[in-house]
Design a protein around this motif. Sequence first.
Motif, PDB file in Angstrom:
ATOM      1  N   GLU A 195       0.971  -1.205  -0.088  1.00  0.00           N
ATOM      2  CA  GLU A 195      -0.045  -0.020  -0.117  1.00  0.00           C
ATOM      3  C   GLU A 195       0.834   1.236   0.218  1.00  0.00           C
ATOM      4  O   GLU A 195       0.609   2.143  -0.894  1.00  0.00           O
ATOM      5  N   LEU A 196       1.945   1.142   0.904  1.00  0.00           N
ATOM      6  CA  LEU A 196       2.880   2.252   0.846  1.00  0.00           C
ATOM      7  C   LEU A 196       3.478   2.496  -0.301  1.00  0.00           C
ATOM      8  O   LEU A 196       3.847   3.555  -1.056  1.00  0.00           O
ATOM      9  N   LYS A 200      14.186  -9.597  -0.532  1.00  0.00           N
ATOM     10  CA  LYS A 200      13.609 -10.945  -0.649  1.00  0.00           C
ATOM     11  C   LYS A 200      12.026 -10.709  -0.719  1.00  0.00           C
ATOM     12  O   LYS A 200      11.471 -11.432  -1.767  1.00  0.00           O
ATOM     13  N   ASP A 201      11.665  -9.976   0.169  1.00  0.00           N
ATOM     14  CA  ASP A 201      10.213  -9.733   0.005  1.00  0.00           C
ATOM     15  C   ASP A 201       9.616  -9.219  -1.346  1.00  0.00           C
ATOM     16  O   ASP A 201       8.692  -9.362  -2.013  1.00  0.00           O
ATOM     17  N   MET A 202      10.326  -8.094  -1.730  1.00  0.00           N
ATOM     18  CA  MET A 202      10.193  -7.483  -3.102  1.00  0.00           C
ATOM     19  C   MET A 202       9.962  -8.631  -4.009  1.00  0.00           C
ATOM     20  O   MET A 202       9.015  -8.481  -5.111  1.00  0.00           O
ATOM     21  N   TRP A 241       6.920  -9.531  -6.583  1.00  0.00           N
ATOM     22  CA  TRP A 241       7.375  -8.755  -7.960  1.00  0.00           C
ATOM     23  C   TRP A 241       6.061  -8.410  -9.014  1.00  0.00           C
ATOM     24  O   TRP A 241       5.846  -7.383  -9.353  1.00  0.00           O
ATOM     25  N   GLY A 242       5.445  -9.491  -9.209  1.00  0.00           N
ATOM     26  CA  GLY A 242       4.212  -9.320 -10.079  1.00  0.00           C
ATOM     27  C   GLY A 242       3.377  -8.401  -9.716  1.00  0.00           C
ATOM     28  O   GLY A 242       2.999  -7.183 -10.517  1.00  0.00           O
ATOM     29  N   ARG A 243       2.784  -8.032  -8.486  1.00  0.00           N
ATOM     30  CA  ARG A 243       2.208  -6.942  -7.782  1.00  0.00           C
ATOM     31  C   ARG A 243       2.790  -5.774  -7.979  1.00  0.00           C
ATOM     32  O   ARG A 243       2.109  -4.944  -8.174  1.00  0.00           O
ATOM     33  N   MET A 244       4.065  -5.658  -7.513  1.00  0.00           N
ATOM     34  CA  MET A 244       4.782  -4.371  -7.803  1.00  0.00           C
ATOM     35  C   MET A 244       4.637  -3.659  -9.410  1.00  0.00           C
ATOM     36  O   MET A 244       4.468  -2.820  -9.415  1.00  0.00           O
ATOM     37  N   ALA A 252       3.079  -0.326 -11.183  1.00  0.00           N
ATOM     38  CA  ALA A 252       3.865   0.430 -11.962  1.00  0.00           C
ATOM     39  C   ALA A 252       2.827   0.642 -13.379  1.00  0.00           C
ATOM     40  O   ALA A 252       2.786   1.712 -13.624  1.00  0.00           O
ATOM     41  N   GLU A 253       2.741  -0.302 -13.754  1.00  0.00           N
ATOM     42  CA  GLU A 253       2.115  -0.603 -14.872  1.00  0.00           C
ATOM     43  C   GLU A 253       0.725   0.257 -15.250  1.00  0.00           C
ATOM     44  O   GLU A 253       0.352   0.836 -16.203  1.00  0.00           O
ATOM     45  N   HIS A 254       0.115   0.348 -14.168  1.00  0.00           N
ATOM     46  CA  HIS A 254      -1.132   1.082 -14.069  1.00  0.00           C
ATOM     47  C   HIS A 254      -0.961   2.693 -14.614  1.00  0.00           C
ATOM     48  O   HIS A 254      -1.773   3.061 -15.061  1.00  0.00           O
ATOM     49  N   TYR A 255       0.295   3.214 -14.218  1.00  0.00           N
ATOM     50  CA  TYR A 255       0.369   4.382 -14.404  1.00  0.00           C
ATOM     51  C   TYR A 255       0.890   4.626 -15.824  1.00  0.00           C
ATOM     52  O   TYR A 255       0.999   5.790 -16.226  1.00  0.00           O
ATOM     53  N   LEU A 256       0.877   3.722 -16.818  1.00  0.00           N
ATOM     54  CA  LEU A 256       1.428   4.193 -18.051  1.00  0.00           C
ATOM     55  C   LEU A 256       0.437   4.447 -18.617  1.00  0.00           C
ATOM     56  O   LEU A 256       0.613   5.419 -19.827  1.00  0.00           O
ATOM     57  N   ASP A 257      -1.039   4.056 -18.271  1.00  0.00           N
ATOM     58  CA  ASP A 257      -2.105   4.928 -19.023  1.00  0.00           C
ATOM     59  C   ASP A 257      -2.437   6.160 -18.538  1.00  0.00           C
ATOM     60  O   ASP A 257      -2.917   7.166 -19.196  1.00  0.00           O
TER      61      ASP A 257
END
Length: 372
Positions: A281-282, A352-354, A358-361, A365-370
């Motif tokens: 969320e952060l 490691k947690d990232m 990874w997929g969710r991160m 980010a990809e959401h902001y491409l549009d």
Amino acid sequence: MSREKTELLQISGRFEIEGELESIVPHGNGHINDTFLLTCRAASGEQVRYILQRMNHEVFKDPKGLMENIVGVTAFLQKKIAENGGDPRREALNVIQTRDGGSYWQETDSTFWRMYRFVEDAVSYDVVERPEDFYESAVAFGHFQKLLAEYPAESLHETIPNFHNTVDRLNNFKKAVEADPLHRAAEVAEEIRFVTDREEDCHVLCDLLASGEIPLRVTHNDTKLNNIMLDQVSGKGICVIDLDTVMPGSALYDYGDSIRFGANTGAEDEKDLTKISCDLELFALYTKGFIEGCGGSLTEKEILMLPMGAKLMTLECGMRFLTDYLEGDHYFKIHRPEHNLDRCRTQFCMVKDMEDKWGRMQAIAEHYLDVQ
Ligand code: ADP
Ligand code: GN1
Ligand code: MG
């Protein structure tokens, strides 16, 4: 009065401070410089405060060049802020001159000192207490980068060469493992393996910059949460501080370093690793704020690479803490014997947690491409 206090008083007197000096006390939690808060009383009875800093010239080998950068960058920011209707005395650092018109003071013992106006009615946080603070810091760091887009990058001194060159950091790390002056390598074999398993990753940002796939920009390079002052009333990021490492770099450095520090559910030096994770969320909130603050200036490739920026800045920082531990803790200030090792472990745990998320991160980010 202690010897240090007498010296601090004398050094303060070298600068153009207003009024009578009432007190001088250590301040803040930076890992590099020695910072003091000065309180003065002006003839009008008004309280005036300043920040006095002993610059770490083991870390910054060219304090003169560093101060040239800071004078240039702060003057540029003040002009931009005034043009945009802001308050340049509060929204940018203000360097206080020495009585002989310089930007820093060199003591006879070869220590280097500088002074800033204290940013009043503002606070810097060492941990994220409220998500909205983290969001506001993102907007401000993004905006900072946008404001500096037209700054003449070629005029900047490289205050620490290869600061975020992760490949160079990796090489230094390998040298420290090899030299192992304090015979500490055996005890941290697991941490060393964590890095060697990720050697390929270390090349990603360097390669993208070298091929021109992501642009070189003027960046802050040390964007942790306590390097920004948030307004006590509005909560907005009012002033970006700690400008020692403003140099040409990548937007992903600034974004990534903030995530490394602020999206971690635990402190940078937490011993209990079960408290460490990347709070998505952060992560999402900072991503939104940073992209907004950059005001449309990030390229598609940069947006796609945001998660990689976060992961690599965290890996790199962990590697730097481990290198310092192996070399005998010369670089970062430590407050207990294994402090750098504890710091390294939180960073690797966060990496490691990232990787697990990874997929969710990437989707965030990809959401902001549009949207951008
Ligand atoms: P370091 O390089 O050691 O991190 P900083 O320049 O970040 O040093 O200063 C350490 C702390 O001092 C900051 O985190 C902040 O809390 C405080 N500080 C620094 N400059 C100012 C300023 N001009 N006004 C108010 N607080 C400041
Ligand atoms: C140092 O100066 P400070 O405490 O804001 C370091 C950063 C690290 C950080 C880790 C000049 O930042 O690069 O990411 O510690 N600054 C320098 O907390 O090396
Ligand atoms: Mg700092």
